[in-house]
Design an enzyme around this catalytic site. Structure first.
Site, PDB file in Angstrom:
ATOM      1  NE  ARG A 168      42.526  45.303  40.475  1.00 41.64           N
ATOM      2  CZ  ARG A 168      42.420  46.608  40.168  1.00 41.64           C
ATOM      3  NH1 ARG A 168      41.834  46.986  39.048  1.00 41.64           N
ATOM      4  NH2 ARG A 168      42.937  47.518  40.973  1.00 41.64           N
ATOM      5  CB  SER A 241      44.466  43.716  46.572  1.00 42.26           C
ATOM      6  OG  SER A 241      45.042  44.985  46.641  1.00 42.26           O
ATOM      7  CD  GLU A 337      43.149  41.973  42.770  1.00 43.29           C
ATOM      8  OE1 GLU A 337      42.613  42.902  43.396  1.00 43.29           O
ATOM      9  OE2 GLU A 337      44.330  42.011  42.372  1.00 43.29           O
TER      10      GLU A 337
HETATM   11  C1  LIG Z   1      52.883  43.122  45.849  1.00 40.65           C
HETATM   12  C2  LIG Z   1      51.836  42.948  44.790  1.00 40.65           C
HETATM   13  C3  LIG Z   1      51.148  44.060  44.333  1.00 40.65           C
HETATM   14  C4  LIG Z   1      50.162  43.919  43.350  1.00 40.65           C
HETATM   15  N1  LIG Z   1      49.507  45.042  42.918  1.00 40.65           N
HETATM   16  C5  LIG Z   1      48.554  44.946  41.964  1.00 40.65           C
HETATM   17  C6  LIG Z   1      47.862  46.113  41.506  1.00 40.65           C
HETATM   18  O1  LIG Z   1      48.134  47.235  41.946  1.00 40.65           O
HETATM   19  N2  LIG Z   1      46.909  45.960  40.575  1.00 40.65           N
HETATM   20  C7  LIG Z   1      46.597  44.742  40.034  1.00 40.65           C
HETATM   21  O2  LIG Z   1      45.720  44.682  39.171  1.00 40.65           O
HETATM   22  N3  LIG Z   1      47.246  43.619  40.435  1.00 40.65           N
HETATM   23  C8  LIG Z   1      48.202  43.693  41.383  1.00 40.65           C
HETATM   24  N4  LIG Z   1      48.857  42.565  41.828  1.00 40.65           N
HETATM   25  C9  LIG Z   1      48.469  41.258  41.266  1.00 40.65           C
HETATM   26  C10 LIG Z   1      49.380  40.754  40.128  1.00 40.65           C
HETATM   27  O3  LIG Z   1      50.644  41.345  40.177  1.00 40.65           O
HETATM   28  C11 LIG Z   1      48.782  41.006  38.752  1.00 40.65           C
HETATM   29  O4  LIG Z   1      47.510  40.416  38.658  1.00 40.65           O
HETATM   30  C12 LIG Z   1      49.672  40.452  37.626  1.00 40.65           C
HETATM   31  O5  LIG Z   1      49.135  40.810  36.367  1.00 40.65           O
HETATM   32  C13 LIG Z   1      49.843  38.940  37.687  1.00 40.65           C
HETATM   33  O6  LIG Z   1      50.882  38.586  36.798  1.00 40.65           O
HETATM   34  P1  LIG Z   1      51.611  37.182  36.882  1.00 40.65           P
HETATM   35  O7  LIG Z   1      52.480  37.048  35.670  1.00 40.65           O
HETATM   36  O8  LIG Z   1      52.267  37.042  38.190  1.00 40.65           O
HETATM   37  O9  LIG Z   1      50.356  36.190  36.758  1.00 40.65           O
HETATM   38  P2  LIG Z   1      50.116  34.824  37.533  1.00 40.65           P
HETATM   39  O10 LIG Z   1      49.931  35.076  38.981  1.00 40.65           O
HETATM   40  O11 LIG Z   1      51.137  33.834  37.132  1.00 40.65           O
HETATM   41  O12 LIG Z   1      48.720  34.402  36.923  1.00 40.65           O
HETATM   42  C14 LIG Z   1      47.542  35.110  37.270  1.00 40.65           C
HETATM   43  C15 LIG Z   1      46.383  34.576  36.424  1.00 40.65           C
HETATM   44  O13 LIG Z   1      46.609  34.870  35.052  1.00 40.65           O
HETATM   45  C16 LIG Z   1      46.680  33.666  34.281  1.00 40.65           C
HETATM   46  N5  LIG Z   1      47.738  33.872  33.282  1.00 40.65           N
HETATM   47  C17 LIG Z   1      49.001  34.332  33.492  1.00 40.65           C
HETATM   48  N6  LIG Z   1      49.635  34.454  32.311  1.00 40.65           N
HETATM   49  C18 LIG Z   1      48.773  34.053  31.362  1.00 40.65           C
HETATM   50  C19 LIG Z   1      48.847  33.949  29.935  1.00 40.65           C
HETATM   51  N7  LIG Z   1      49.949  34.281  29.244  1.00 40.65           N
HETATM   52  N8  LIG Z   1      47.749  33.481  29.271  1.00 40.65           N
HETATM   53  C20 LIG Z   1      46.627  33.121  29.942  1.00 40.65           C
HETATM   54  N9  LIG Z   1      46.494  33.205  31.281  1.00 40.65           N
HETATM   55  C21 LIG Z   1      47.556  33.675  31.965  1.00 40.65           C
HETATM   56  C22 LIG Z   1      46.989  32.561  35.289  1.00 40.65           C
HETATM   57  O14 LIG Z   1      46.531  31.307  34.833  1.00 40.65           O
HETATM   58  C23 LIG Z   1      46.229  33.057  36.508  1.00 40.65           C
HETATM   59  O15 LIG Z   1      44.862  32.748  36.368  1.00 40.65           O
HETATM   60  C24 LIG Z   1      49.852  42.658  42.808  1.00 40.65           C
HETATM   61  C25 LIG Z   1      50.562  41.532  43.279  1.00 40.65           C
HETATM   62  C26 LIG Z   1      51.541  41.677  44.249  1.00 40.65           C
HETATM   63  C27 LIG Z   1      52.293  40.463  44.723  1.00 40.65           C
END
Ligand SMILES: Cc1cc2nc3c(=O)[nH]c(=O)nc-3n(C[C@H](O)[C@H](O)[C@H](O)COP(=O)(O)OP(=O)(O)OC[C@H]3O[C@@H](n4cnc5c(N)ncnc54)[C@H](O)[C@@H]3O)c2cc1C
Length: 345
Positions: A168, A241, A337
């Site tokens: 992570r 998580s 996380e």
């Molecule tokens: C129900 C649920 C289940 C989940 N299950 C998992 C799982 O099984 N495994 C797991 O690893 N994660 C899980 N997650 C967490 C999440 O979905 C992931 O981390 C996902 O990759 C985040 O994507 P996002 O576009 O929503 O990022 P955001 O939440 O918008 O951003 C997350 C981080 O990434 C940065 N970021 C986003 N896009 C960019 C970019 N293009 N360039 C630079 N920085 C960027 C942001 O600044 C921030 O620091 C879960 C979340 C939820 C709500």
């Protein structure tokens, strides 16, 4: 052609994060073309503002408003760059939906991402914390990440070995002000052996009647498992998580397991072991806890939930108390996380 970017002032973010926390961004830029990044970032209006890149907001907790520029990459495309029959190099743009990419790959007969089905978010966020689920991490498929490097004001292409991937974690997560991921390249396989030995995947497939499953069937099983185990952000605000599974020296893990035989312990890197954060939190009695609208899911102890109108500060307060009680009882520190904006955990 859409405008290359649009900018809102004092933009509400409640609909832009899955914890549904009400916060505002001083400026919110939705960018439709990565070529617009240099002029946008160098303009006198934005040059000196703190920057936050936002995808779908599924791994972020706004502890307050963001006094700066929130930038949303909205360029979306995916294509096969080369295909040798047994594997293909795929390039996906930062704004493409993650689960949509999993489906697109499966439709091309390409495997490797199926265990990561139904993780919310955009492709550009996948390398940030090296998303992982059901025995697979995305770094196993990533060959390169293309990103705008703000320290050099240019677009760079980083090979997977330059991304500093960990559990992570990545260099992008450690240096959030520096990178804007614009695209990710993956090597995906045809005829790959599926990864089944994790958290009930094989049993779910057996219940579905598949003993020799295709990647598409594995994705279907993972989706069924996730829908049963995790609260749906469309129904209740959450960021998946909230804590990483803590990694401790193996000797310490064994001591803890001797005192707590049901504690789940997994192998980590040499000499260390990963403990189940969910087990530790549940043992401290937090599962199903609720105070106002902030709480811990009754379905899964790792998930911080917003039942309605909890503020980011209230959610953070619950998370800190959970971590403090685990540390007091087990001597183990929990690390969040998601990215916490506007406060230090
Ligand atoms: C129900 C649920 C289940 C989940 N299950 C998992 C799982 O099984 N495994 C797991 O690893 N994660 C899980 N997650 C967490 C999440 O979905 C992931 O981390 C996902 O990759 C985040 O994507 P996002 O576009 O929503 O990022 P955001 O939440 O918008 O951003 C997350 C981080 O990434 C940065 N970021 C986003 N896009 C960019 C970019 N293009 N360039 C630079 N920085 C960027 C942001 O600044 C921030 O620091 C879960 C979340 C939820 C709500």
């Amino acid at each position: 052609m859409p405008e290359s970017f649009t900018v809102l002032h004092d933009a509400p973010l409640a609909g832009a994060n899955t914890l549904r926390v009400a916060a505002t961004a001083q400026r919110l830029a939705t960018v439709n073309d990565p070529d617009a990044l240099p002029s946008l970032l160098e303009s006198s209006e934005f040059r000196d503002l703190p920057l936050l890149v936002l995808g779908e907001g599924s791994n972020i907790l706004f502890a307050g408003d963001f006094a700066g520029l929130v930038l949303r990459p909205a360029w979306r495309s995916v294509r096969i760059v080369e295909d040798d029959g047994s594997s293909a190099l795929v390039r996906a743009a930062a704004g493409y939906g993650w689960d949509a990419l999993v489906d697109w790959a499966l439709a091309q007969g390409l495997g490797g991402l199926e265990n990561l089905a139904l993780i919310p978010g955009h492709v550009g966020a996948a390398p940030i914390q090296n998303i992982g689920a059901y025995g697979v991490e995305v770094r196993e498929s990533i060959t390169a990440v293309e990103a705008w490097d703000r320290s050099q004001a240019r677009l760079v292409r980083l090979g997977a070995d330059e991304c500093g991937f960990g559990y992570r974690d990545s260099r992008f997560k450690r240096e959030p002000e520096r990178w804007i991921v614009t695209a990710v390249e993956f090597r995906l396989q045809r005829g790959r052996d599926p990864v089944l030995d994790y958290a009930g995947v094989r049993e779910e497939l057996a219940a579905m009647g598949h003993s020799n499953p295709t990647p598409a069937q594995v994705a279907q099983a993972v989706r069924r498992l996730r829908r049963r185990k995790l609260p749906d952000p469309a129904a209740i605000g959450n960021a998946g998580s909230f804590f990483k599974n803590p990694v401790v020296p193996s000797a310490r893990a064994e001591e803890l397991r001797a005192a707590n035989p049901s504690l789940a312990v997994y192998p980590a890197s040499a000499g260390s072991s990963k403990l189940s954060a969910a087990w530790l939190i549940e043992a401290c009695g937090w599962k199903g806890f609720r105070e106002g609208d902030a709480g811990i899911s009754a379905q899964h102890a790792l998930v911080l939930v917003n039942h309605g109108h909890a503020s980011g500060a209230q959610l953070l307060d619950v998370a800190r108390r959970v971590a403090a009680s685990v540390e007091q009882r087990f001597g183990v520190r929990l690390e969040p996380e998601p990215r916490i904006v506007g406060a230090v955990f």
